[in-house]
Design a protein around this motif. Structure first.
Motif, short mmCIF file in Angstrom:
data_model
loop_
_atom_site.label_atom_id
_atom_site.label_comp_id
_atom_site.label_asym_id
_atom_site.label_seq_id
_atom_site.Cartn_x
_atom_site.Cartn_y
_atom_site.Cartn_z
N ALA A 149 31.49 -17.38 -11.31
CA ALA A 149 30.63 -16.28 -10.85
C ALA A 149 29.58 -15.92 -11.90
N PHE A 150 28.37 -15.59 -11.42
CA PHE A 150 27.33 -15.12 -12.32
C PHE A 150 27.76 -13.79 -12.95
N THR A 151 27.26 -13.52 -14.14
CA THR A 151 27.46 -12.21 -14.76
C THR A 151 26.13 -11.47 -14.76
N ALA A 152 26.20 -10.17 -14.59
CA ALA A 152 24.99 -9.35 -14.57
C ALA A 152 24.50 -9.11 -15.99
N ASP A 153 23.18 -9.06 -16.16
CA ASP A 153 22.58 -8.69 -17.44
C ASP A 153 21.38 -7.77 -17.14
N SER A 154 20.61 -7.46 -18.16
CA SER A 154 19.53 -6.49 -17.99
C SER A 154 18.41 -7.00 -17.07
N ASN A 155 18.36 -8.30 -16.81
CA ASN A 155 17.34 -8.87 -15.93
C ASN A 155 17.82 -9.07 -14.49
N THR A 156 19.08 -8.75 -14.22
CA THR A 156 19.64 -8.93 -12.88
C THR A 156 19.26 -7.74 -12.01
N LYS A 157 18.55 -8.01 -10.91
CA LYS A 157 18.11 -6.94 -10.00
C LYS A 157 18.96 -6.87 -8.74
N LEU A 158 19.66 -7.95 -8.40
CA LEU A 158 20.61 -7.96 -7.29
C LEU A 158 21.61 -9.06 -7.55
N LEU A 159 22.89 -8.77 -7.32
CA LEU A 159 23.93 -9.77 -7.50
C LEU A 159 25.03 -9.53 -6.46
N ILE A 160 25.17 -10.49 -5.54
CA ILE A 160 26.19 -10.39 -4.50
C ILE A 160 27.19 -11.51 -4.69
N HIS A 161 28.42 -11.16 -5.11
CA HIS A 161 29.48 -12.14 -5.28
C HIS A 161 30.20 -12.44 -3.97
N SER A 162 30.21 -11.47 -3.07
CA SER A 162 30.96 -11.57 -1.81
C SER A 162 32.46 -11.69 -2.05
N ASN A 163 32.95 -11.08 -3.08
CA ASN A 163 34.38 -11.14 -3.41
C ASN A 163 35.10 -9.91 -2.88
N THR A 164 35.73 -10.05 -1.75
CA THR A 164 36.51 -8.96 -1.20
C THR A 164 37.49 -9.52 -0.19
N THR A 165 38.08 -8.66 0.60
CA THR A 165 39.10 -9.07 1.55
C THR A 165 38.54 -9.99 2.63
N MET A 166 39.31 -11.02 2.98
CA MET A 166 38.93 -11.95 4.04
C MET A 166 38.60 -11.19 5.32
N GLY A 167 37.44 -11.46 5.91
CA GLY A 167 37.04 -10.81 7.14
C GLY A 167 36.31 -9.50 6.95
N SER A 168 36.23 -9.00 5.72
CA SER A 168 35.54 -7.73 5.45
C SER A 168 34.05 -7.85 5.73
N THR A 169 33.44 -6.77 6.16
CA THR A 169 31.99 -6.72 6.38
C THR A 169 31.30 -5.84 5.34
N THR A 170 32.00 -5.52 4.24
CA THR A 170 31.44 -4.74 3.15
C THR A 170 30.97 -5.66 2.04
N PHE A 171 29.71 -5.52 1.63
CA PHE A 171 29.13 -6.34 0.57
C PHE A 171 28.61 -5.42 -0.53
N THR A 172 28.87 -5.79 -1.78
CA THR A 172 28.57 -4.94 -2.92
C THR A 172 27.56 -5.59 -3.85
N ASP A 173 26.62 -4.80 -4.34
CA ASP A 173 25.69 -5.24 -5.38
C ASP A 173 26.38 -5.07 -6.73
N SER A 174 26.55 -6.17 -7.46
CA SER A 174 27.23 -6.13 -8.75
C SER A 174 26.28 -6.09 -9.93
N ALA A 175 24.98 -5.90 -9.68
CA ALA A 175 24.03 -5.73 -10.78
C ALA A 175 24.38 -4.45 -11.53
#
Length: 199
Positions: free
Chosen positions: A71-97
């Protein structure tokens, strides 16, 4: 301004514009898996999978590189980061920047998490005729005249006329990067095709 496409870490094609391109957008809405027509309607849906979606305000690669298998790691130049790491079938997506604005990501239709390419999940988009996509809004997605990087992993079980991977809008001063029916990565800016990669 020079735009480069890398596939699996190898430079696939590049193009230098005859005049400066301002990578900005009036709407500053990023569409993932669909394209905004400019009127709020969407088209060119992606029937496939995406993972590790990252937007940065810096040119992360200037020569061939070895793609990350973690997985990518966020740094000061990251403006959006979506890992899509959550429960199978979930429709919630998180910005990890971790710097700047944390963006609210809206899931439309039947987008969900499935078994991953990297990490514990990835984004699944249903197909060609349904309104299944993610969207997020921020002025940080308008990169102005500075350097930027748009990167992601994607897989499409079948190809058709055009599949949108990421876009702001094809009109005005936005961008659109997708895959055509031949499997080539295509980049549009300001409503014009400016770069096509190899299949």
């Amino acid at each position: 301004d020079t735009l480069k496409i890398y596939l699996d870490g190898v430079e696939d094609n590049s193009n230098t514009a005859s005049s400066s391109i301002a990578w900005t957008n009036q709407d500053v809405v990023l569409w993932i898996g669909a394209q905004d027509t400019g009127s709020g309607a969407t088209r060119f849906f992606s029937g496939g999978y995406m993972d590790e979606i990252r937007l940065s305000n810096v040119a992360r690669y200037t020569a061939d590189f070895t793609p990350s298998t973690t997985a990518f790691t966020a740094d000061s130049n990251t403006k959006l980061l979506i890992h899509s790491n959550t429960t199978m079938g979930s429709t919630t997506f998180t910005d990890s920047a971790t710097t700047g604005t944390t963006h609210s990501i809206t899931a439309n239709g039947a987008v969900k998490h499935v078994a991953p390419k990297i990490g514990t999940g990835m984004l699944a988009l249903a197909g060609t005729v349904t309104d299944d996509y993610l969207s997020a809004s921020s002025s940080e997605f308008g990169f102005g005249t500075g350097d930027f990087t748009v990167e992601y992993w994607s897989y499409y079980p079948s190809l058709y006329n055009y599949i949108t991977n990421l876009s702001t809008t094809r009109s005005a001063t936005g961008f659109n990067v997708g895959t055509n029916g031949a499997g080539e990565v295509v980049w549009y800016a300001n409503g014009s095709r400016i770069l096509v990669g190899a299949a």
